[in-house]
Motif scaffolding. Structure first.
Motif, PDB file in Angstrom:
ATOM      1  N   GLN A  80       0.867  -1.220   0.016  1.00  0.00           N
ATOM      2  CA  GLN A  80       0.083   0.138  -0.035  1.00  0.00           C
ATOM      3  C   GLN A  80       0.891   1.188   0.072  1.00  0.00           C
ATOM      4  OE1 GLN A  80      -3.512   0.235  -0.216  1.00  0.00           O
ATOM      5  NE2 GLN A  80      -2.989   2.636  -0.406  1.00  0.00           N
ATOM      6  N   MET A  81       0.571   2.191  -0.984  1.00  0.00           N
ATOM      7  CA  MET A  81       1.681   3.339  -1.023  1.00  0.00           C
ATOM      8  C   MET A  81       0.647   4.445  -1.098  1.00  0.00           C
ATOM      9  SD  MET A  81       4.222   2.010  -4.374  1.00  0.00           S
ATOM     10  CE  MET A  81       2.693   1.951  -5.411  1.00  0.00           C
ATOM     11  N   ASN A  82       0.928   5.367   0.029  1.00  0.00           N
ATOM     12  CA  ASN A  82       0.197   6.834  -0.066  1.00  0.00           C
ATOM     13  C   ASN A  82       1.106   7.804  -0.133  1.00  0.00           C
ATOM     14  OD1 ASN A  82      -2.043   5.005   0.664  1.00  0.00           O
ATOM     15  ND2 ASN A  82      -1.540   4.893   2.895  1.00  0.00           N
ATOM     16  N   ASN A  83       0.432   8.933  -0.341  1.00  0.00           N
ATOM     17  CA  ASN A  83       1.028  10.259  -0.482  1.00  0.00           C
ATOM     18  C   ASN A  83       2.395  10.168  -1.385  1.00  0.00           C
ATOM     19  OD1 ASN A  83       1.649  12.930   0.284  1.00  0.00           O
ATOM     20  ND2 ASN A  83       2.834  12.460   1.910  1.00  0.00           N
ATOM     21  N   LEU A  84       1.953   9.625  -2.691  1.00  0.00           N
ATOM     22  CA  LEU A  84       3.074   9.375  -3.709  1.00  0.00           C
ATOM     23  C   LEU A  84       3.519  10.759  -4.185  1.00  0.00           C
ATOM     24  CD1 LEU A  84       1.201   6.171  -5.390  1.00  0.00           C
ATOM     25  CD2 LEU A  84       3.703   6.274  -4.369  1.00  0.00           C
ATOM     26  N   THR A  85       4.838  10.725  -4.446  1.00  0.00           N
ATOM     27  CA  THR A  85       5.624  11.671  -5.209  1.00  0.00           C
ATOM     28  C   THR A  85       6.318  11.224  -6.401  1.00  0.00           C
ATOM     29  OG1 THR A  85       7.593  11.372  -4.158  1.00  0.00           O
ATOM     30  CG2 THR A  85       6.037  12.572  -2.743  1.00  0.00           C
ATOM     31  N   PRO A  86       6.446  12.302  -7.218  1.00  0.00           N
ATOM     32  CA  PRO A  86       7.164  11.785  -8.585  1.00  0.00           C
ATOM     33  C   PRO A  86       8.438  10.987  -8.241  1.00  0.00           C
ATOM     34  CG  PRO A  86       6.489  14.105  -8.745  1.00  0.00           C
ATOM     35  CD  PRO A  86       6.372  13.586  -7.329  1.00  0.00           C
ATOM     36  N   GLU A  87       9.189  11.128  -7.150  1.00  0.00           N
ATOM     37  CA  GLU A  87      10.204  10.246  -6.715  1.00  0.00           C
ATOM     38  C   GLU A  87      10.120   9.005  -6.582  1.00  0.00           C
ATOM     39  OE1 GLU A  87      11.090  14.290  -6.716  1.00  0.00           O
ATOM     40  OE2 GLU A  87       9.738  13.354  -5.571  1.00  0.00           O
ATOM     41  N   ASP A  88       8.857   8.540  -6.626  1.00  0.00           N
ATOM     42  CA  ASP A  88       8.386   7.194  -6.234  1.00  0.00           C
ATOM     43  C   ASP A  88       8.092   6.547  -7.823  1.00  0.00           C
ATOM     44  OD1 ASP A  88       6.473   8.364  -3.646  1.00  0.00           O
ATOM     45  OD2 ASP A  88       8.469   7.338  -3.362  1.00  0.00           O
ATOM     46  N   THR A  89       8.286   7.206  -8.766  1.00  0.00           N
ATOM     47  CA  THR A  89       8.286   6.482 -10.119  1.00  0.00           C
ATOM     48  C   THR A  89       9.248   5.656 -10.432  1.00  0.00           C
ATOM     49  OG1 THR A  89       7.329   8.676 -10.983  1.00  0.00           O
ATOM     50  CG2 THR A  89       8.140   7.048 -12.561  1.00  0.00           C
ATOM     51  N   ALA A  90       8.851   4.357 -10.764  1.00  0.00           N
ATOM     52  CA  ALA A  90       9.756   3.289 -10.940  1.00  0.00           C
ATOM     53  C   ALA A  90       9.077   2.057 -11.342  1.00  0.00           C
ATOM     54  CB  ALA A  90      10.495   2.977  -9.460  1.00  0.00           C
ATOM     55  N   VAL A  91       9.776   1.029 -11.628  1.00  0.00           N
ATOM     56  CA  VAL A  91       9.346  -0.370 -11.758  1.00  0.00           C
ATOM     57  C   VAL A  91       9.298  -0.902 -10.356  1.00  0.00           C
ATOM     58  CG1 VAL A  91       9.388  -2.664 -12.939  1.00  0.00           C
ATOM     59  CG2 VAL A  91       9.968  -0.540 -14.194  1.00  0.00           C
ATOM     60  N   TYR A  92       8.443  -1.584  -9.922  1.00  0.00           N
ATOM     61  CA  TYR A  92       8.091  -2.182  -8.771  1.00  0.00           C
ATOM     62  C   TYR A  92       8.240  -3.632  -8.952  1.00  0.00           C
ATOM     63  CZ  TYR A  92       7.399   2.316  -6.193  1.00  0.00           C
ATOM     64  OH  TYR A  92       7.585   3.614  -5.667  1.00  0.00           O
ATOM     65  N   TYR A  93       9.121  -4.476  -8.028  1.00  0.00           N
ATOM     66  CA  TYR A  93       9.488  -5.744  -8.294  1.00  0.00           C
ATOM     67  C   TYR A  93       9.073  -6.289  -6.986  1.00  0.00           C
ATOM     68  CZ  TYR A  93      12.152  -4.485 -12.526  1.00  0.00           C
ATOM     69  OH  TYR A  93      12.460  -4.266 -13.486  1.00  0.00           O
ATOM     70  N   CYS A  94       8.391  -7.424  -6.936  1.00  0.00           N
ATOM     71  CA  CYS A  94       8.307  -8.324  -5.642  1.00  0.00           C
ATOM     72  C   CYS A  94       9.195  -9.643  -5.840  1.00  0.00           C
ATOM     73  CB  CYS A  94       6.823  -8.889  -5.902  1.00  0.00           C
ATOM     74  SG  CYS A  94       6.588  -9.964  -4.540  1.00  0.00           S
ATOM     75  N   VAL A  95       9.665  -9.882  -4.588  1.00  0.00           N
ATOM     76  CA  VAL A  95      10.614 -11.011  -4.583  1.00  0.00           C
ATOM     77  C   VAL A  95      10.235 -11.848  -3.478  1.00  0.00           C
ATOM     78  CG1 VAL A  95      12.153  -9.440  -3.415  1.00  0.00           C
ATOM     79  CG2 VAL A  95      13.082 -11.543  -4.447  1.00  0.00           C
ATOM     80  N   VAL A  96      10.474 -12.909  -3.413  1.00  0.00           N
ATOM     81  CA  VAL A  96      10.128 -13.758  -2.307  1.00  0.00           C
ATOM     82  C   VAL A  96      11.331 -14.699  -2.180  1.00  0.00           C
ATOM     83  CG1 VAL A  96       7.747 -13.730  -2.447  1.00  0.00           C
ATOM     84  CG2 VAL A  96       8.946 -15.602  -3.707  1.00  0.00           C
ATOM     85  N   GLY A  97      11.871 -15.047  -0.877  1.00  0.00           N
ATOM     86  CA  GLY A  97      12.914 -15.815  -0.634  1.00  0.00           C
ATOM     87  C   GLY A  97      12.711 -16.758   0.571  1.00  0.00           C
ATOM     88  N   TRP A  98      13.840 -17.239   1.010  1.00  0.00           N
ATOM     89  CA  TRP A  98      13.679 -18.202   2.322  1.00  0.00           C
ATOM     90  C   TRP A  98      14.045 -17.535   3.207  1.00  0.00           C
ATOM     91  CZ3 TRP A  98      10.844 -21.997   1.553  1.00  0.00           C
ATOM     92  CH2 TRP A  98      10.703 -22.833   0.200  1.00  0.00           C
ATOM     93  N   ILE A  99      15.173 -16.601   3.265  1.00  0.00           N
ATOM     94  CA  ILE A  99      15.551 -15.775   4.460  1.00  0.00           C
ATOM     95  C   ILE A  99      15.659 -14.353   4.146  1.00  0.00           C
ATOM     96  CG2 ILE A  99      16.355 -17.736   5.897  1.00  0.00           C
ATOM     97  CD1 ILE A  99      19.294 -16.871   5.023  1.00  0.00           C
ATOM     98  N   LEU A 100      15.592 -13.476   5.056  1.00  0.00           N
ATOM     99  CA  LEU A 100      15.747 -12.140   4.664  1.00  0.00           C
ATOM    100  C   LEU A 100      17.273 -11.691   4.114  1.00  0.00           C
ATOM    101  CD1 LEU A 100      14.571  -9.239   4.802  1.00  0.00           C
ATOM    102  CD2 LEU A 100      15.357  -8.999   6.906  1.00  0.00           C
ATOM    103  N   ARG A 101      18.170 -12.395   4.871  1.00  0.00           N
ATOM    104  CA  ARG A 101      19.561 -11.891   4.366  1.00  0.00           C
ATOM    105  C   ARG A 101      19.913 -12.308   2.892  1.00  0.00           C
ATOM    106  NH1 ARG A 101      23.900 -14.790   4.471  1.00  0.00           N
ATOM    107  NH2 ARG A 101      22.773 -16.654   5.635  1.00  0.00           N
ATOM    108  N   THR A 102      19.451 -13.106   2.143  1.00  0.00           N
ATOM    109  CA  THR A 102      19.526 -13.547   0.888  1.00  0.00           C
ATOM    110  C   THR A 102      18.285 -13.157   0.179  1.00  0.00           C
ATOM    111  OG1 THR A 102      18.860 -15.962   1.487  1.00  0.00           O
ATOM    112  CG2 THR A 102      21.160 -15.380   1.663  1.00  0.00           C
TER     113      THR A 102
END
Length: 118
Positions: A80-102
């Protein structure tokens, strides 16, 4: 192997809100660490948020404006993205892994474009 598909990106005006979705298949989301990254034109891919179960982490640039949540029953992660600004313009990627560190070594989606107009 986990497959990841994002959706929800579009063009919004400054100050607007948007919710991105990410569906993971192949493994139960409850066993995975999901996260979001973004990449603006000419810039490196940067961390946005991640959830390792006990805690959710956010980049300083989005803290207080973005919220990551998950619905394990639907194997879906949201941003959920609120109060968006032009600096938030980007391609957004989702990633899933087994542990946070990797997390960067995990399974990535194809990305969804978010454009914030001024």
């Amino acid at each position: 192997q986990v497959q990841v598909v994002e959706s929800g990106g579009r063009t919004v005006q400054t100050g607007g809100s948007l919710r991105l979705s990410c569906v993971a298949s192949g493994r139960p989301l409850s066993n995975l660490v999901p996260g979001w990254f973004r990449q603006a034109p000419g810039k490196e891919r940067e961390f946005v948020a991640a959830d390792d179960g006990p805690r959710t982490y956010y980049a300083d640039s989005v803290k207080g404006r973005f919220t990551l949540s998950r619905d394990n029953a639907k194997n879906t992660v949201y941003l959920q993205m609120n109060n968006l600004t032009p600096e938030d313009t980007a391609v957004y990627y989702c990633v899933v892994g087994w542990i946070l560190r990797t997390l960067r070594d995990g399974s990535w989606g194809q990305g969804t474009q978010v454009t914030v107009s001024s």
